[in-house]
Design an enzyme around this catalytic site. Structure first.
Site, PDB file in Angstrom:
ATOM      1  N   LYS A 106      53.768  38.826  41.568  1.00 46.53           N
ATOM      2  CA  LYS A 106      53.288  40.107  41.315  1.00 46.53           C
ATOM      3  C   LYS A 106      54.475  41.339  41.293  1.00 46.53           C
ATOM      4  O   LYS A 106      55.505  41.082  42.078  1.00 46.53           O
ATOM      5  CB  LYS A 106      52.306  40.387  42.375  1.00 46.53           C
ATOM      6  CG  LYS A 106      51.318  41.491  42.153  1.00 46.53           C
ATOM      7  CD  LYS A 106      50.210  40.970  41.283  1.00 46.53           C
ATOM      8  CE  LYS A 106      49.169  42.181  41.161  1.00 46.53           C
ATOM      9  NZ  LYS A 106      47.902  41.456  40.659  1.00 46.53           N
TER      10      LYS A 106
HETATM   11  N1  GLU Z   1      46.882  41.694  37.351  1.00 44.22           N
HETATM   12  C1  GLU Z   1      45.880  40.758  37.065  1.00 44.22           C
HETATM   13  C2  GLU Z   1      45.281  40.063  38.451  1.00 44.22           C
HETATM   14  O1  GLU Z   1      45.536  40.644  39.432  1.00 44.22           O
HETATM   15  C3  GLU Z   1      46.094  39.868  36.009  1.00 44.22           C
HETATM   16  C4  GLU Z   1      47.215  38.994  36.307  1.00 44.22           C
HETATM   17  C5  GLU Z   1      47.503  38.288  34.884  1.00 44.22           C
HETATM   18  O2  GLU Z   1      46.891  38.218  33.851  1.00 44.22           O
HETATM   19  O3  GLU Z   1      48.814  37.699  34.899  1.00 44.22           O
HETATM   20  O4  GLU Z   1      44.898  38.924  38.358  1.00 44.22           O
END
Ligand code: GLU
Length: 475
Positions: A106
């Protein structure tokens, strides 16, 4: 939140520990899976409005048991290391649960995007991307970001472009981020994906009357009273689909500046439109305005959908939350302390690692599309239509036979002849994924006496998958 409240990262760890305590993992491996592998912190300057401004960004990698690692990049003023690590860890378990072949990661940038012009945001995003790309923290085979709070298609297109500029001969450059606009290597249905996933998750939950009964509810989604907190991309799509396709009544919408209510159900498209033009719900003529928005989390309803930020249901308000069913469209909206209070009250929680996995699931489809360099359905669509045409022609011939006395229903021909395009395939793949993941969780939930909630069941499934992956590598 109260003082005793753990941080977001501690909260996720406590939830992990609850599940890990029910497993027989070698203690070393348990620790290896729990901890976050690395967090990169970068401070970089951008010349804006006649001065140099310094920004702080993060990219955290929780687990590399599978690569690339995956997870969004968030833009928010209060982004911090604890939060990014908690979110990276959730990504690991989310991907494992929906069988997306990624480790968890993240990122975040401390910025309030509303304070900047579009061209300034482009400059900042490009510079942040540059810092991550040169350390392989954006890379199609190692680390693939996506949108999260405060970011969307535009930021992803800029990051992909920056990667392509720095890697001119990489044929897979487009697969370096997901959530791109369809005309820049994106996929149909990615924007709606997380909200659509929340809808599919609820539809699947309501297919099992015994599960619905555990929440003290019965029947189908039709007519259920729903409170949605946060009408951003996720909350909006979930609320829109549930109200227009499943018959739910969105009785309350909670936003930054207050809440809006209508016991007959709010028109979500109109409310969203109002927010887009006025920046909040205050003054919106489509419902009754309530100043103290967060209090509305405690209102009577059938389903509560927190779809904004972490920690909104905490030790300070959990006792007063009346909803018998909570579906976590956001990441970490229920703290570990609140989770315990709600569990004792018998509230059923459909946990984040499952409920909001629709986004990363469709990101997976986009990544595969980018690597295969072909749109889904391009080879099969017309062939499928031709085979359908054979059947339809035959049925039409038979329906002309007066003696048989039957005819085709109106629109049958049109509907049956239409082969699936990319959007239909994406939705079908997402629906299948959400059903499969729920079934793997509920099997544990129903078969083990020591597992009393869906979150622990979800963690159990995910941790054991991650553990097998590490063990297969000899760890
Ligand atoms: N930000 C989104 C999540 O928290 C999507 C992550 C992604 O598509 O890699 O799952």
């Amino acid at each position: 939140m109260t003082a005793a409240e753990p941080t977001f990262r501690q909260s996720v760890e406590l939830m992990f520990n609850r599940a890990a305590a029910l497993m027989e993992l070698p203690p070393g491996l348990e620790e290896k899976i729990r901890v976050c592998n690395s967090t990169y912190v970068v401070r970089f300057g951008v010349r804006l409005r006649g001065e140099v401004r310094t920004f702080t960004g993060y990219r955290s990698v929780h687990s590399e048991h599978m690569e690339p690692v995956k997870g969004g990049i968030r833009y928010a003023a209060n982004v911090n290391q604890d939060e990014v690590e908690a979110l990276a860890s959730l990504m690991t378990f989310k991907c494992a649960l929906v069988e997306a072949p990624f480790g968890g990661s993240k990122g975040g940038l401390c910025i309030d995007p509303r304070q900047y012009e579009e061209h300034e945001l482009e400059q900042i995003t490009r510079r942040f991307a540059y810092e991550l790309i040169k350390r392989d923290l954006i890379n199609p085979s190692q680390n693939v970001p996506a949108p999260d709070m405060g970011t969307g298609e535009k930021e992803m297109a800029i990051m992909a472009d920056q990667y392509a500029r720095m890697n001119t001969t990489d044929i897979n450059a487009r697969a370096c981020v997901t959530g791109k606009p369809p005309n820049a290597g994106g996929i149909q249905g990615r924007v709606e994906a997380t909200g659509r996933g929340v809808q599919y998750a609820l539809q699947e939950f309501f297919r099992y009357p015994e599960d619905v009964a555990k929440a003290g509810l019965d029947g189908s989604l039709d007519g259920k009273r729903v409170i949605v907190q946060g009408l951003g991309n996720v909350g909006y799509h979930a609320a829109l689909f549930l109200s227009t396709e499943d018959g739910c009544k969105i009785t309350h919408v909670i936003e930054r500046d207050g809440a809006l209510t209508n016991p007959e159900g709010l028109d979500i498209a109109l409310v969203r439109d109002w927010i887009a033009h006025h920046g909040g719900v205050r003054g919106c003529p489509h419902g009754h305005y309530i100043e103290e928005g967060l209090k509305v989390l405690e209102e009577d309803c059938d389903i509560l959908i927190p779809a904004a930020i972490e920690g909104v249901i905490n030790m300070g308000n959990a006792e007063r939350v009346k909803a018998p069913l909570i579906i976590e469209a956001a990441n970490g909206p229920v703290t570990a302390g609140a989770d315990e209070i709600l569990r004792h009250k018998g509230t059923v929680i459909i946990p984040d690692l499952y409920a909001n996995a629709g986004g990363v699931t469709v990101s997976y489809f986009e990544w595969v599309k980018n690597l295969s360099h072909i749109r889904f359905g391009r080879m099969q669509r017309r062939q499928e239509e031709a085979r359908h045409e054979l059947i339809v022609n035959e049925l039409e011939r038979l329906s002309k036979d007066k003696e048989l006395g039957w005819s085709l229903s109106p629109n049958f021909k049109e509907k049956y002849l239409k082969g699936a395009g990319e959007l239909e395939l994406v939705r079908s793949g997402l629906d299948d994924t959400m059903r499969g993941a729920y079934q793997s969780m509920r099997e544990v939930w129903h078969s083990r006496n020591d597992v009393t909630d869906l979150r622990t069941a979800g963690f159990l499934v995910s941790i054991s998958r991650v553990a097998s992956s590490y063990q297969a590598k000899g760890l």
